[in-house]
Motif scaffolding. Structure first.
Motif, PDB file in Angstrom:
ATOM      1  N   LYS A 155      30.740  53.850  30.431  1.00 46.75           N
ATOM      2  CA  LYS A 155      30.653  54.518  31.731  1.00 46.75           C
ATOM      3  C   LYS A 155      29.475  55.489  31.685  1.00 46.75           C
ATOM      4  O   LYS A 155      29.188  56.077  30.641  1.00 46.75           O
ATOM      5  N   PHE A 168      39.687  55.872  35.290  1.00 47.61           N
ATOM      6  CA  PHE A 168      38.387  55.401  35.759  1.00 47.61           C
ATOM      7  C   PHE A 168      37.250  55.820  34.816  1.00 47.61           C
ATOM      8  O   PHE A 168      36.240  55.128  34.705  1.00 47.61           O
ATOM      9  N   TRP A 220      41.080  54.776  27.097  1.00 49.43           N
ATOM     10  CA  TRP A 220      41.065  53.927  28.294  1.00 49.43           C
ATOM     11  C   TRP A 220      41.993  52.718  28.115  1.00 49.43           C
ATOM     12  O   TRP A 220      42.786  52.385  29.003  1.00 49.43           O
ATOM     13  N   ARG A 267      45.065  51.654  30.542  1.00 49.82           N
ATOM     14  CA  ARG A 267      44.984  50.402  31.312  1.00 49.82           C
ATOM     15  C   ARG A 267      46.207  49.530  31.007  1.00 49.82           C
ATOM     16  O   ARG A 267      46.814  48.948  31.912  1.00 49.82           O
ATOM     17  N   LEU A 281      41.222  56.765  44.021  1.00 52.72           N
ATOM     18  CA  LEU A 281      40.862  55.341  43.926  1.00 52.72           C
ATOM     19  C   LEU A 281      41.770  54.484  44.803  1.00 52.72           C
ATOM     20  O   LEU A 281      41.352  53.471  45.353  1.00 52.72           O
ATOM     21  N   THR A 311      38.761  53.615  49.255  1.00 53.38           N
ATOM     22  CA  THR A 311      37.999  52.366  49.379  1.00 53.38           C
ATOM     23  C   THR A 311      38.733  51.370  50.283  1.00 53.38           C
ATOM     24  O   THR A 311      38.103  50.673  51.082  1.00 53.38           O
ATOM     25  N   ASN A 363      32.969  50.368  47.468  1.00 48.12           N
ATOM     26  CA  ASN A 363      32.550  51.027  46.232  1.00 48.12           C
ATOM     27  C   ASN A 363      31.156  50.480  45.944  1.00 48.12           C
ATOM     28  O   ASN A 363      30.988  49.498  45.237  1.00 48.12           O
ATOM     29  N   ARG A 408      26.642  52.321  34.656  1.00 47.56           N
ATOM     30  CA  ARG A 408      26.898  52.193  33.228  1.00 47.56           C
ATOM     31  C   ARG A 408      25.801  52.928  32.455  1.00 47.56           C
ATOM     32  O   ARG A 408      24.758  53.267  33.016  1.00 47.56           O
ATOM     33  N   SER A 444      32.374  43.199  44.434  1.00 48.65           N
ATOM     34  CA  SER A 444      32.853  44.448  45.047  1.00 48.65           C
ATOM     35  C   SER A 444      34.018  45.091  44.313  1.00 48.65           C
ATOM     36  O   SER A 444      34.309  46.270  44.524  1.00 48.65           O
ATOM     37  N   PHE A 445      34.721  44.336  43.486  1.00 52.92           N
ATOM     38  CA  PHE A 445      35.785  44.937  42.681  1.00 52.92           C
ATOM     39  C   PHE A 445      35.341  45.085  41.225  1.00 52.92           C
ATOM     40  O   PHE A 445      36.164  45.249  40.340  1.00 52.92           O
ATOM     41  N   GLY A 446      34.044  45.024  40.988  1.00 50.40           N
ATOM     42  CA  GLY A 446      33.529  45.164  39.635  1.00 50.40           C
ATOM     43  C   GLY A 446      33.745  43.884  38.842  1.00 50.40           C
ATOM     44  O   GLY A 446      33.814  42.786  39.407  1.00 50.40           O
ATOM     45  N   ARG A 475      36.829  46.252  32.870  1.00 45.63           N
ATOM     46  CA  ARG A 475      37.107  47.390  33.738  1.00 45.63           C
ATOM     47  C   ARG A 475      37.122  47.008  35.213  1.00 45.63           C
ATOM     48  O   ARG A 475      36.907  47.841  36.096  1.00 45.63           O
ATOM     49  N   CYS A 477      38.457  46.248  38.900  1.00 46.29           N
ATOM     50  CA  CYS A 477      39.395  47.077  39.676  1.00 46.29           C
ATOM     51  C   CYS A 477      40.852  46.707  39.362  1.00 46.29           C
ATOM     52  O   CYS A 477      41.238  45.550  39.428  1.00 46.29           O
ATOM     53  N   GLY A 527      43.372  47.857  41.120  1.00 50.35           N
ATOM     54  CA  GLY A 527      44.205  47.892  42.321  1.00 50.35           C
ATOM     55  C   GLY A 527      43.879  46.815  43.337  1.00 50.35           C
ATOM     56  O   GLY A 527      44.297  46.895  44.494  1.00 50.35           O
TER      57      GLY A 527
HETATM   58  C1  HEM Z   1      38.916  47.721  48.823  1.00 51.12           C
HETATM   59  C2  HEM Z   1      39.457  48.491  47.933  1.00 51.12           C
HETATM   60  C3  HEM Z   1      38.889  48.715  46.553  1.00 51.12           C
HETATM   61  C4  HEM Z   1      37.631  48.475  46.059  1.00 51.12           C
HETATM   62  C5  HEM Z   1      36.428  47.889  46.784  1.00 51.12           C
HETATM   63  C6  HEM Z   1      37.629  48.877  44.668  1.00 51.12           C
HETATM   64  C7  HEM Z   1      36.546  48.762  43.813  1.00 51.12           C
HETATM   65  C8  HEM Z   1      36.571  49.063  42.473  1.00 51.12           C
HETATM   66  C9  HEM Z   1      35.483  48.841  41.548  1.00 51.12           C
HETATM   67  C10 HEM Z   1      34.116  48.269  41.909  1.00 51.12           C
HETATM   68  C11 HEM Z   1      35.885  49.242  40.321  1.00 51.12           C
HETATM   69  C12 HEM Z   1      35.088  49.138  39.029  1.00 51.12           C
HETATM   70  C13 HEM Z   1      34.296  50.373  38.741  1.00 51.12           C
HETATM   71  C14 HEM Z   1      33.482  50.238  37.482  1.00 51.12           C
HETATM   72  O1  HEM Z   1      33.429  49.178  36.868  1.00 51.12           O
HETATM   73  O2  HEM Z   1      32.839  51.234  37.101  1.00 51.12           O
HETATM   74  C15 HEM Z   1      37.228  49.736  40.464  1.00 51.12           C
HETATM   75  C16 HEM Z   1      37.966  50.247  39.448  1.00 51.12           C
HETATM   76  C17 HEM Z   1      39.247  50.717  39.605  1.00 51.12           C
HETATM   77  N1  HEM Z   1      40.012  50.653  40.751  1.00 51.12           N
HETATM   78 FE1  HEM Z   1      39.497  49.926  42.508  1.00 51.12          FE
HETATM   79  N2  HEM Z   1      38.871  49.356  44.362  1.00 51.12           N
HETATM   80  C18 HEM Z   1      39.672  49.262  45.482  1.00 51.12           C
HETATM   81  C19 HEM Z   1      40.989  49.608  45.597  1.00 51.12           C
HETATM   82  C20 HEM Z   1      41.746  50.130  44.595  1.00 51.12           C
HETATM   83  C21 HEM Z   1      43.125  50.485  44.704  1.00 51.12           C
HETATM   84  C22 HEM Z   1      44.013  50.310  45.944  1.00 51.12           C
HETATM   85  C23 HEM Z   1      43.500  51.000  43.515  1.00 51.12           C
HETATM   86  C24 HEM Z   1      44.863  51.502  43.198  1.00 51.12           C
HETATM   87  C25 HEM Z   1      45.140  52.497  42.451  1.00 51.12           C
HETATM   88  C26 HEM Z   1      42.335  50.952  42.631  1.00 51.12           C
HETATM   89  C27 HEM Z   1      42.292  51.370  41.316  1.00 51.12           C
HETATM   90  C28 HEM Z   1      41.226  51.220  40.463  1.00 51.12           C
HETATM   91  C29 HEM Z   1      41.243  51.662  39.088  1.00 51.12           C
HETATM   92  C30 HEM Z   1      42.389  52.351  38.365  1.00 51.12           C
HETATM   93  C31 HEM Z   1      39.999  51.353  38.559  1.00 51.12           C
HETATM   94  C32 HEM Z   1      39.495  51.668  37.146  1.00 51.12           C
HETATM   95  C33 HEM Z   1      39.727  50.483  36.255  1.00 51.12           C
HETATM   96  C34 HEM Z   1      39.261  50.748  34.833  1.00 51.12           C
HETATM   97  O3  HEM Z   1      38.313  51.501  34.611  1.00 51.12           O
HETATM   98  O4  HEM Z   1      39.863  50.132  33.956  1.00 51.12           O
HETATM   99  N3  HEM Z   1      41.298  50.407  43.326  1.00 51.12           N
HETATM  100  N4  HEM Z   1      37.635  49.604  41.786  1.00 51.12           N
END
Ligand code: HEM
Length: 503
Positions: A163, A181, A188, A192, A332, A336, A396, A401, A437-439, A443, A445, A447
């Motif tokens: 990170k 996060f 971590w 997780r 988080l 988003t 997001n 990194r 968009s969810f990475g 790591r 997302c 959620g």
């Molecule tokens: C449209 C909705 C969402 C988008 C676009 C989104 C996007 C992302 C992205 C891009 C990452 C990766 C970040 C990275 O690699 O540095 C991430 C990580 C994460 N998101 Fe989401 N997210 C969303 C909804 C949620 C929801 C509802 C939760 C519920 C708690 C959540 C929990 C997390 C967590 C805990 C991580 C960290 C995972 C880790 O580092 O292991 N997200 N999200």
């Protein structure tokens, strides 16, 4: 010779001129070199209050990187990949005390209200290529390279990327660094492993959870005022916050209070972004208010499984650790998703044909009955719209990194400590249907199943029950802090026939 003595400030609203043919940069004076920049002369009105030196150098630089430049030549793109903007190299030599880092240039652009980070990143990649290295910051948007970077994060053996310090020092200062996060390595991994079971399909896509989502959606949609303009994004952030607090902590709050708390997280996102880009912005009352909220969440009288897991962790003896975890998860878990919903609704308003299809499918699949989880997940038009919006308006928008060792990244040498900023929207554009968009990688997302289900429930109901009439100011242009949302989401709501029946 100081650069300020040699540079004549550009007149405001200077007519556009064709850029001069590029010359050997070493043989030019700094001022002449700056004037070669295809966008440098287009300084804005906002430069009026700046010192002459800033106007001459900093603002030219900022505009140069982020502005609507004409496409740079291949030679210039190659130079950009090596480091400093070629138009500015001489100027930087002459004025070494000025901070020429890309982030400083972006900061100046943001400070002057000239650009949004999403537009800045887009302009940067359009004008200078998909991979731009400025100082120790690499802006990378090639999907295959981004995939490599994401996969090389928290890899069981040989983790090459972690990170970014930039993110830890911005987001971490607002919500705390000891949270899923931002934590790394063993800390971590343990988090997780413990929390993930509460967010996988088996838990989230249960009939019980779906019915609960329906109840919360009804609670919020029933209370939406009709006939007057409302801030739809605020209402959706309030709804998503309710879902997050209820799902993770078992806490059920009243609408007014939720709306105030949504405002608290908006301030948090703004402060984090300002810290990230080095803007001078303070919010001294925020830490106390966030801690007070964290303490309430931790003391939920009916803790949901996620909170139970956190409370059972031996580290929960450390109150700071616990506060960090719950605040980060709350942020988080709602912002988003709400922004994705706002963009999706706004897109549907602009696409009447697709809106009609969404409503027809809803009517055919569900009608006025209460949907089951399978019926909701079967709503293909809704699902596709959400997917397209996730791709085109990644909430997001920036994943970052840091290189943990000296590396050769697809032919480019980067040294340990290099910050890599990845613009999700730009990556998606080049990814042939793949969505970042969810990475990705370990790591990815946590959620995303909850986010997709919630988006489908809320969007299908909102758009079936209401017609949304934009106001004069409504705008889909991005407004981004930690996440990206439409710049203005004010709409006047009117009940549809179905909405009338349900009211
Ligand atoms: C449209 C909705 C969402 C988008 C676009 C989104 C996007 C992302 C992205 C891009 C990452 C990766 C970040 C990275 O690699 O540095 C991430 C990580 C994460 N998101 Fe989401 N997210 C969303 C909804 C949620 C929801 C509802 C939760 C519920 C708690 C959540 C929990 C997390 C967590 C805990 C991580 C960290 C995972 C880790 O580092 O292991 N997200 N999200």
């Amino acid at each position: 010779m100081l650069i300020r003595d040699s540079f004549a400030p550009a007149p405001l609203r200077r007519p556009k001129r064709a850029p001069k043919k590029a010359q050997d940069s070493a043989s030019l004076s700094a001022a002449a070199q700056l004037r070669q920049c295809p966008v440098g002369p287009q300084l804005s009105n906002r430069s009026r209050n700046l010192s002459r030196q800033n106007r001459a150098l900093g603002e030219t630089a900022a505009t140069c990187l982020g502005g609507p430049a004409q496409a740079a030549t291949a030679q210039i793109q190659a130079q950009m990949r090596q480091g400093l903007c070629p138009y500015l190299s001489q100027a930087a030599q002459n004025n070494p005390t000025q901070d020429w880092s890309a982030l400083n240039l972006l900061r100046q652009s943001l400070e002057q209200g000239q650009t949004d980070p999403v537009d800045f990143l887009h302009g940067l990649h359009q004008n200078y290529g998909a991979s731009v290295k400025v100082g120790d910051v690499l802006f990378e948007s090639r999907p295959e390279v981004v995939s490599q970077i994401l996969v090389a994060t928290e890899r069981p053996k040989n983790t090459q990327f972690g990170k970014s310090t930039l993110q830890k020092e911005s987001l971490g200062q607002v919500y705390g660094e000891q949270a899923i996060f931002l934590e790394e390595g063993a800390a971590w991994k343990a988090q997780r492993k413990n929390l993930q079971p509460h967010f996988v399909g088996r838990s989230v896509l249960s009939e019980e959870n779906h019915q609960h989502l329906q109840d919360l959606t009804d609670k919020h949609l029933d209370a939406l005022p009709v006939g007057i303009p409302i801030d739809l994004n605020l209402k959706l952030r309030t709804l998503s916050l309710d879902v997050a607090l209820s799902h993770m902590f078992g806490l059920n709050l009243e609408l007014d209070e939720l709306e105030n708390l949504a405002g608290l997280f908006e301030r948090g996102g703004k402060l984090a972004q300002n810290k990230l880009f080095g803007l001078k912005h303070q919010d001294p009352e925020l830490p106390g208010q966030l801690n007070a909220l964290a303490d309430r969440l931790i003391a939920s009288p009916t803790p949901a499984p996620t909170l139970q897991t956190l409370l059972a962790d031996p580290q929960a003896q450390d109150k700071e650790w616990l506060r960090n975890q719950v605040l980060m998860l709350t942020m988080l878990g709602h912002e988003t998703t709400a922004n994705l919903l706002t963009y999706s609704a706004a897109e549907l308003v602009n696409q009447p044909q697709q809106l009609a299809e969404l409503r027809a499918e809803y009517q055919a699949t569900i009608g006025t009955a209460r949907p089951t989880v399978d019926q909701t997940t079967d709503l293909k038009v809704t699902r596709n719209l959400i997917k397209d919006t996730t791709r085109e308006h990644a909430p997001n928008y920036l994943v970052s990194r840091e290189a943990l060792e000296d590396l050769n990244l697809d032919g480019m040498r980067i040294s340990a400590g290099t910050q890599v900023l990845m613009s999700i929207q730009d990556i998606n554009e080049q990814a042939n249907g793949k969505i970042f968009s969810f990475g990705g990688g370990a790591r990815v997302c946590m959620g995303q199943v909850l986010a997709r289900l919630e988006a489908a429930v809320v969007l299908s109901q909102l758009m079936t029950r209401f017609d949304l009439e934009p106001t004069e100011k409504t705008s889909l242009a991005p407004k981004s802090d930690f996440s990206s949302r439409p710049a203005d989401a004010h709409y006047t709501l009117h009940r549809t026939d179905i909405g009338q029946k349900q009211a």
